[in-house]
Design an enzyme around this catalytic site. Structure first.
Site, mmCIF file in Angstrom:
data_model
loop_
_atom_site.group_PDB
_atom_site.id
_atom_site.type_symbol
_atom_site.label_atom_id
_atom_site.label_comp_id
_atom_site.label_asym_id
_atom_site.label_seq_id
_atom_site.Cartn_x
_atom_site.Cartn_y
_atom_site.Cartn_z
ATOM 1 N N GLU A 199 0.851 -1.207 0.000
ATOM 2 C CA GLU A 199 0.000 0.000 0.000
ATOM 3 C C GLU A 199 0.874 1.240 0.000
ATOM 4 O OE1 GLU A 199 -2.900 1.231 -0.175
ATOM 5 O OE2 GLU A 199 -4.460 0.030 0.781
ATOM 6 N N ASP A 200 0.325 2.310 -0.543
ATOM 7 C CA ASP A 200 1.013 3.599 -0.457
ATOM 8 C C ASP A 200 0.855 4.209 0.926
ATOM 9 O OD1 ASP A 200 -1.739 3.956 -0.799
ATOM 10 O OD2 ASP A 200 -1.549 5.446 -2.391
ATOM 11 N N PHE A 218 -2.451 15.876 4.733
ATOM 12 C CA PHE A 218 -2.595 15.318 3.395
ATOM 13 C C PHE A 218 -1.282 15.475 2.655
ATOM 14 C CE2 PHE A 218 -4.032 14.765 -0.947
ATOM 15 C CZ PHE A 218 -4.884 13.695 -0.796
ATOM 16 N N VAL A 219 -0.771 14.365 2.132
ATOM 17 C CA VAL A 219 0.527 14.382 1.459
ATOM 18 C C VAL A 219 0.393 13.939 0.008
ATOM 19 C CG1 VAL A 219 1.902 14.045 3.546
ATOM 20 C CG2 VAL A 219 1.038 12.053 2.321
ATOM 21 N N ASP A 271 -1.576 11.058 -4.864
ATOM 22 C CA ASP A 271 -2.104 12.162 -5.669
ATOM 23 C C ASP A 271 -2.985 13.099 -4.868
ATOM 24 O OD1 ASP A 271 -4.246 10.129 -5.424
ATOM 25 O OD2 ASP A 271 -5.358 11.515 -6.701
ATOM 26 N N ARG A 322 1.580 12.547 -8.587
ATOM 27 C CA ARG A 322 2.018 11.177 -8.310
ATOM 28 C C ARG A 322 3.491 10.978 -8.672
ATOM 29 N NH1 ARG A 322 -2.434 7.854 -7.184
ATOM 30 N NH2 ARG A 322 -4.353 8.347 -8.280
ATOM 31 N N ASP A 374 -4.652 5.507 5.954
ATOM 32 C CA ASP A 374 -5.176 6.711 6.601
ATOM 33 C C ASP A 374 -6.214 6.282 7.627
ATOM 34 O OD1 ASP A 374 -6.130 9.183 7.286
ATOM 35 O OD2 ASP A 374 -6.794 9.755 5.299
ATOM 36 N N LYS A 397 -0.823 6.953 8.720
ATOM 37 C CA LYS A 397 -1.281 8.115 9.490
ATOM 38 C C LYS A 397 -1.854 7.650 10.831
ATOM 39 C CE LYS A 397 -2.449 11.183 5.641
ATOM 40 N NZ LYS A 397 -3.571 11.959 5.034
HETATM 41 P P1 IMP Z 1 -8.030 4.864 4.008
HETATM 42 O O1 IMP Z 1 -9.101 3.926 3.556
HETATM 43 O O2 IMP Z 1 -8.594 6.055 4.730
HETATM 44 O O3 IMP Z 1 -6.935 4.181 4.805
HETATM 45 O O4 IMP Z 1 -7.403 5.508 2.699
HETATM 46 C C1 IMP Z 1 -6.456 4.874 1.921
HETATM 47 C C2 IMP Z 1 -6.326 5.536 0.556
HETATM 48 O O5 IMP Z 1 -6.691 6.916 0.596
HETATM 49 C C3 IMP Z 1 -4.902 5.524 0.071
HETATM 50 O O6 IMP Z 1 -4.594 4.346 -0.631
HETATM 51 C C4 IMP Z 1 -4.823 6.790 -0.776
HETATM 52 O O7 IMP Z 1 -5.235 6.544 -2.106
HETATM 53 C C5 IMP Z 1 -5.811 7.737 -0.133
HETATM 54 N N1 IMP Z 1 -5.131 8.675 0.797
HETATM 55 C C6 IMP Z 1 -5.216 8.701 2.152
HETATM 56 N N2 IMP Z 1 -4.472 9.697 2.679
HETATM 57 C C7 IMP Z 1 -3.887 10.321 1.624
HETATM 58 C C8 IMP Z 1 -2.958 11.444 1.511
HETATM 59 O O8 IMP Z 1 -2.509 12.067 2.484
HETATM 60 N N3 IMP Z 1 -2.595 11.793 0.243
HETATM 61 C C9 IMP Z 1 -3.046 11.139 -0.871
HETATM 62 N N4 IMP Z 1 -3.887 10.088 -0.801
HETATM 63 C C10 IMP Z 1 -4.310 9.692 0.419
HETATM 64 MG MG MG Z 2 -5.772 8.429 -4.105
#
Ligand code: IMP
Ligand code: MG
Length: 184
Positions: free
Chosen positions: A103-104, A156-157, A163, A169, A107, A135
Site C-alpha cells: 500500500e502507499d 494530506f501528502v 495524488d 504522483r 489513513d 497516518k
Molecule cells: P483509508 O481507507 O482512509 O486508509 O485511505 C487509503 C487511501 O486513501 C490511500 O490508498 C490513498 O489513495 C488515499 N489517501 C489517504 N491519505 C492520503 C494522503 O494524504 N494523500 C493522498 N492520498 C491519500
Molecule cells: Mg488516491
C-alpha cells in the site's frame, strides 16, 4: 518532476528521495529474512502503490510474482467516502499463496481492513501488509501491519505515487501542498 516544477504549490518536503530509499533498503532486508525459502505474491494497490511497489520489489532477493488490484475509497478530494469498490481484481488465484499487500498509505484504514478480509477469504497461506506511509487514524483499526515505512502526521501528502485530484504522483519525494491548491 521536482520541487521547482511545483512552484508555490509545494508547502514542504516531508520525506526526501534519500530517506525513502534508505527505509526501503531496511524493509526489503526484513521481508527477505521473514520469507526466506518462500515465494511471495506481491499485490500492489493501484494507483498509489506503483512507486513503492517498483522500488521495493527491485530490492528483494525473495522470488516474487507481482499482481495488481485497483480499489476506490476516495473521490477526487481528501476525505474517505467509506465505500470500497473493486475497479480491477487480481489475475492470480490466491489458494495456498503467501500474499504481501503493498500500500502507499493507510489513513483511516478502511480500505485496508476491507481488502484484508477480501483477500483472506480466497484461501491464501498467509496475508501480510506493507505500507510506505501510515497516518495516526490507522491505529483505530485493529489490523496488524507487518511492514511500515514511516508513521507520518495527520496531514494530506502527495508524491511518490500519492495524488491530489490525480496530480503529483510522479514527485520522487513525499510533500505537503500549500492551502491555496485545495481551494481551487
Ligand atoms: P483509508 O481507507 O482512509 O486508509 O485511505 C487509503 C487511501 O486513501 C490511500 O490508498 C490513498 O489513495 C488515499 N489517501 C489517504 N491519505 C492520503 C494522503 O494524504 N494523500 C493522498 N492520498 C491519500
Ligand atoms: Mg488516491
Amino acid at each position: 518532476m521536482d520541487p521547482v516544477d511545483m512552484g508555490d504549490d509545494l508547502a514542504g518536503v516531508l520525506l526526501s528521495e534519500a530517506q525513502i530509499a534508505a527505509r526501503l533498503d531496511e524493509l526489503a532486508a526484513q521481508i527477505d529474512r521473514d520469507y526466506a525459502g518462500k515465494a511471495v505474491l506481491v499485490v500492489g494497490v493501484l494507483k498509489g502503490a506503483v512507486m513503492v511497489m517498483a522500488d521495493l520489489v527491485r530490492r528483494l532477493h525473495t522470488p516474487v510474482q507481482m499482481d495488481w488490484m485497483a480499489v476506490s475509497s476516495y473521490g477526487s478530494g481528501t476525505k474517505s467516502s467509506g465505500v470500497v469498490r473493486i475497479l480491477k481484481d487480481l489475475d492470480t488465484d490466491l489458494t495456498g499463496r503467501h500474499v504481501l499487500i503493498v500500500e502507499d498509505i493507510i489513513d483511516s484504514g478502511l480500505t485496508l481492513s476491507w481488502l484484508l478480509a477480501n483477500l483472506r477469504s480466497r484461501g491464501p497461506e498467509s496475508v501480510e501488509i506493507a505500507t510506505m506511509l501510515r497516518k495516526p487514524g490507522a491505529a483505530k483499526v485493529d489490523v496488524d501491519v507487518r511492514y511500515v515505512g514511516f508513521d507520518i502526521p495527520n496531514e494530506f501528502v502527495v508524491g511518490y505515487g500519492l495524488d491530489y485530484a490525480e496530480k503529483y504522483r510522479n514527485l520522487p519525494f513525499v510533500g505537503t501542498l500549500a492551502p491555496h491548491v485545495y481551494s481551487h
